[in-house]
Design a protein around this motif. Structure first.
Motif, PDB file in Angstrom:
ATOM      1  N   THR A  25       0.935  -1.061   0.296  1.00 33.85           N
ATOM      2  CA  THR A  25       0.148  -0.161  -0.268  1.00 33.85           C
ATOM      3  C   THR A  25       0.627   1.211   0.129  1.00 33.85           C
ATOM      4  N   ARG A  35      -7.397  -3.356  -2.596  1.00 37.92           N
ATOM      5  CA  ARG A  35      -8.021  -2.834  -1.257  1.00 37.92           C
ATOM      6  C   ARG A  35      -7.657  -1.683  -1.030  1.00 37.92           C
ATOM      7  N   LEU A  36      -7.847  -0.579  -0.990  1.00 38.01           N
ATOM      8  CA  LEU A  36      -7.628   0.715  -1.317  1.00 38.01           C
ATOM      9  C   LEU A  36      -9.087   1.688  -1.315  1.00 38.01           C
ATOM     10  N   THR A  37      -9.442   0.868  -2.551  1.00 37.07           N
ATOM     11  CA  THR A  37     -10.212   1.606  -2.841  1.00 37.07           C
ATOM     12  C   THR A  37     -11.716   0.573  -2.710  1.00 37.07           C
ATOM     13  N   CYS A  38     -13.284   1.443  -2.813  1.00 33.73           N
ATOM     14  CA  CYS A  38     -14.405   0.495  -2.540  1.00 33.73           C
ATOM     15  C   CYS A  38     -14.908   0.047  -3.426  1.00 33.73           C
TER      16      CYS A  38
END
Lengths: 148, 148
Positions: free
Chosen positions: B106, B144-147
């Motif tokens: 990340t 993994r970060l965004t929805c």
DNA sequence: ATATAAGTTAAACTCGAGTTTAAGTCAAGA
DNA sequence: TCTTGACTTAAACTCGAGTTTAACTTATAT
């Protein structure tokens, strides 16, 4: 899509008290309120909280994270500082992974130690072994533990 | 070879206050005292403290560590429990390393993000890129970060 | 309409892991 | 012997990161 604090807590696996605490700490600058005063979270806040989680994992304090979050609200003038921060995080996390790998080596040595002790019925068997009798892979870990 | 608390603190890179605190917590069962009441550390205590450090790194609390230390003073009857503890530590540390590696991915994505933003003068350039324009290696981290 | 569930706040509390302080003791060199 | 530095203790304090409580409000389902 908008979420209440309870829904948000569920999707992130955090207690609502933590989300309120983060809000009070200034970690949720995009979160809005409903007409009745209730917190309304959006997808933007989910991403924001995932970054918070990432930075926390990387070893940053909540105060440092707030500073980063504040920068994101200040726009393009803070790009350089934000980049510098992530570059520093990168090297710190790399160092942490290395440290964890040494820790793991020590633990593996201790697993072998106690497996050997278990087979023998006493710790004095592995404890009294000379270097030559200790499997190659564990020698370094043992050296790091015992006095040089 | 025997050491005073000050010498010990120096060799381990810890403040003397921490060593006294660990002693009070029962983490130094082998440490002796001089006739005058001063703590006298031996090589055995150095090894002991290195194990404490290792277990702390692995995520154990000082209370849990004390329990382990007490077992070592109880002899061979606790071999099985000690082995079980290290096996558990092993799998937990392996999990922690995996988590740290995801954190690192990340962070690397964010480094790329801000390097791209810096080159463009604005975060809206990397922010508005479609998946095809994002380098392969960062796509998973972004997902993994965004929805979902 | 009303009960219930879920939300709100400020303030107090908890917990782990130390650190600091104050008042005194021990050890080593001049 | 005396000074100085390192050591001793118990008790109080700090700090970060939440959690809990109490009193109250909003939203939802029947």
């Amino acid at each position: 899509m908008l979420y209440t604090i309870g829904e948000m807590a569920k999707t992130l696996g955090l207690p609502t008290s933590t989300l309120r605490f983060y809000d009070k700490k200034g970690l949720l600058p995009f979160m809005e309120r409903s007409s009745g005063g209730m917190r309304m979270f959006s997808d933007k806040d989910i991403e924001c909280l995932r970054i918070v989680e990432c930075l926390k994992q990387s070893g940053l304090s909540l105060d440092d994270i707030r500073h980063f979050i504040r920068m994101t609200t200040e726009g393009d003038s803070t790009i350089d500082e934000r980049l510098a921060m992530f570059l520093k995080r990168k090297s710190e996390v790399e160092a942490q992974i290395e440290a964890m790998q040494k820790t793991l080596e020590t633990i593996k040595y201790k697993c072998w130690f106690y497996e050997t002790a278990k087979a023998a019925g006493t710790t004095s068997v592995p404890a009294s072994m000379g270097v030559e009798q200790i499997p190659q892979e564990f020698r370094k870990a043992k050296e790091r533990l015992t006095c040089k």
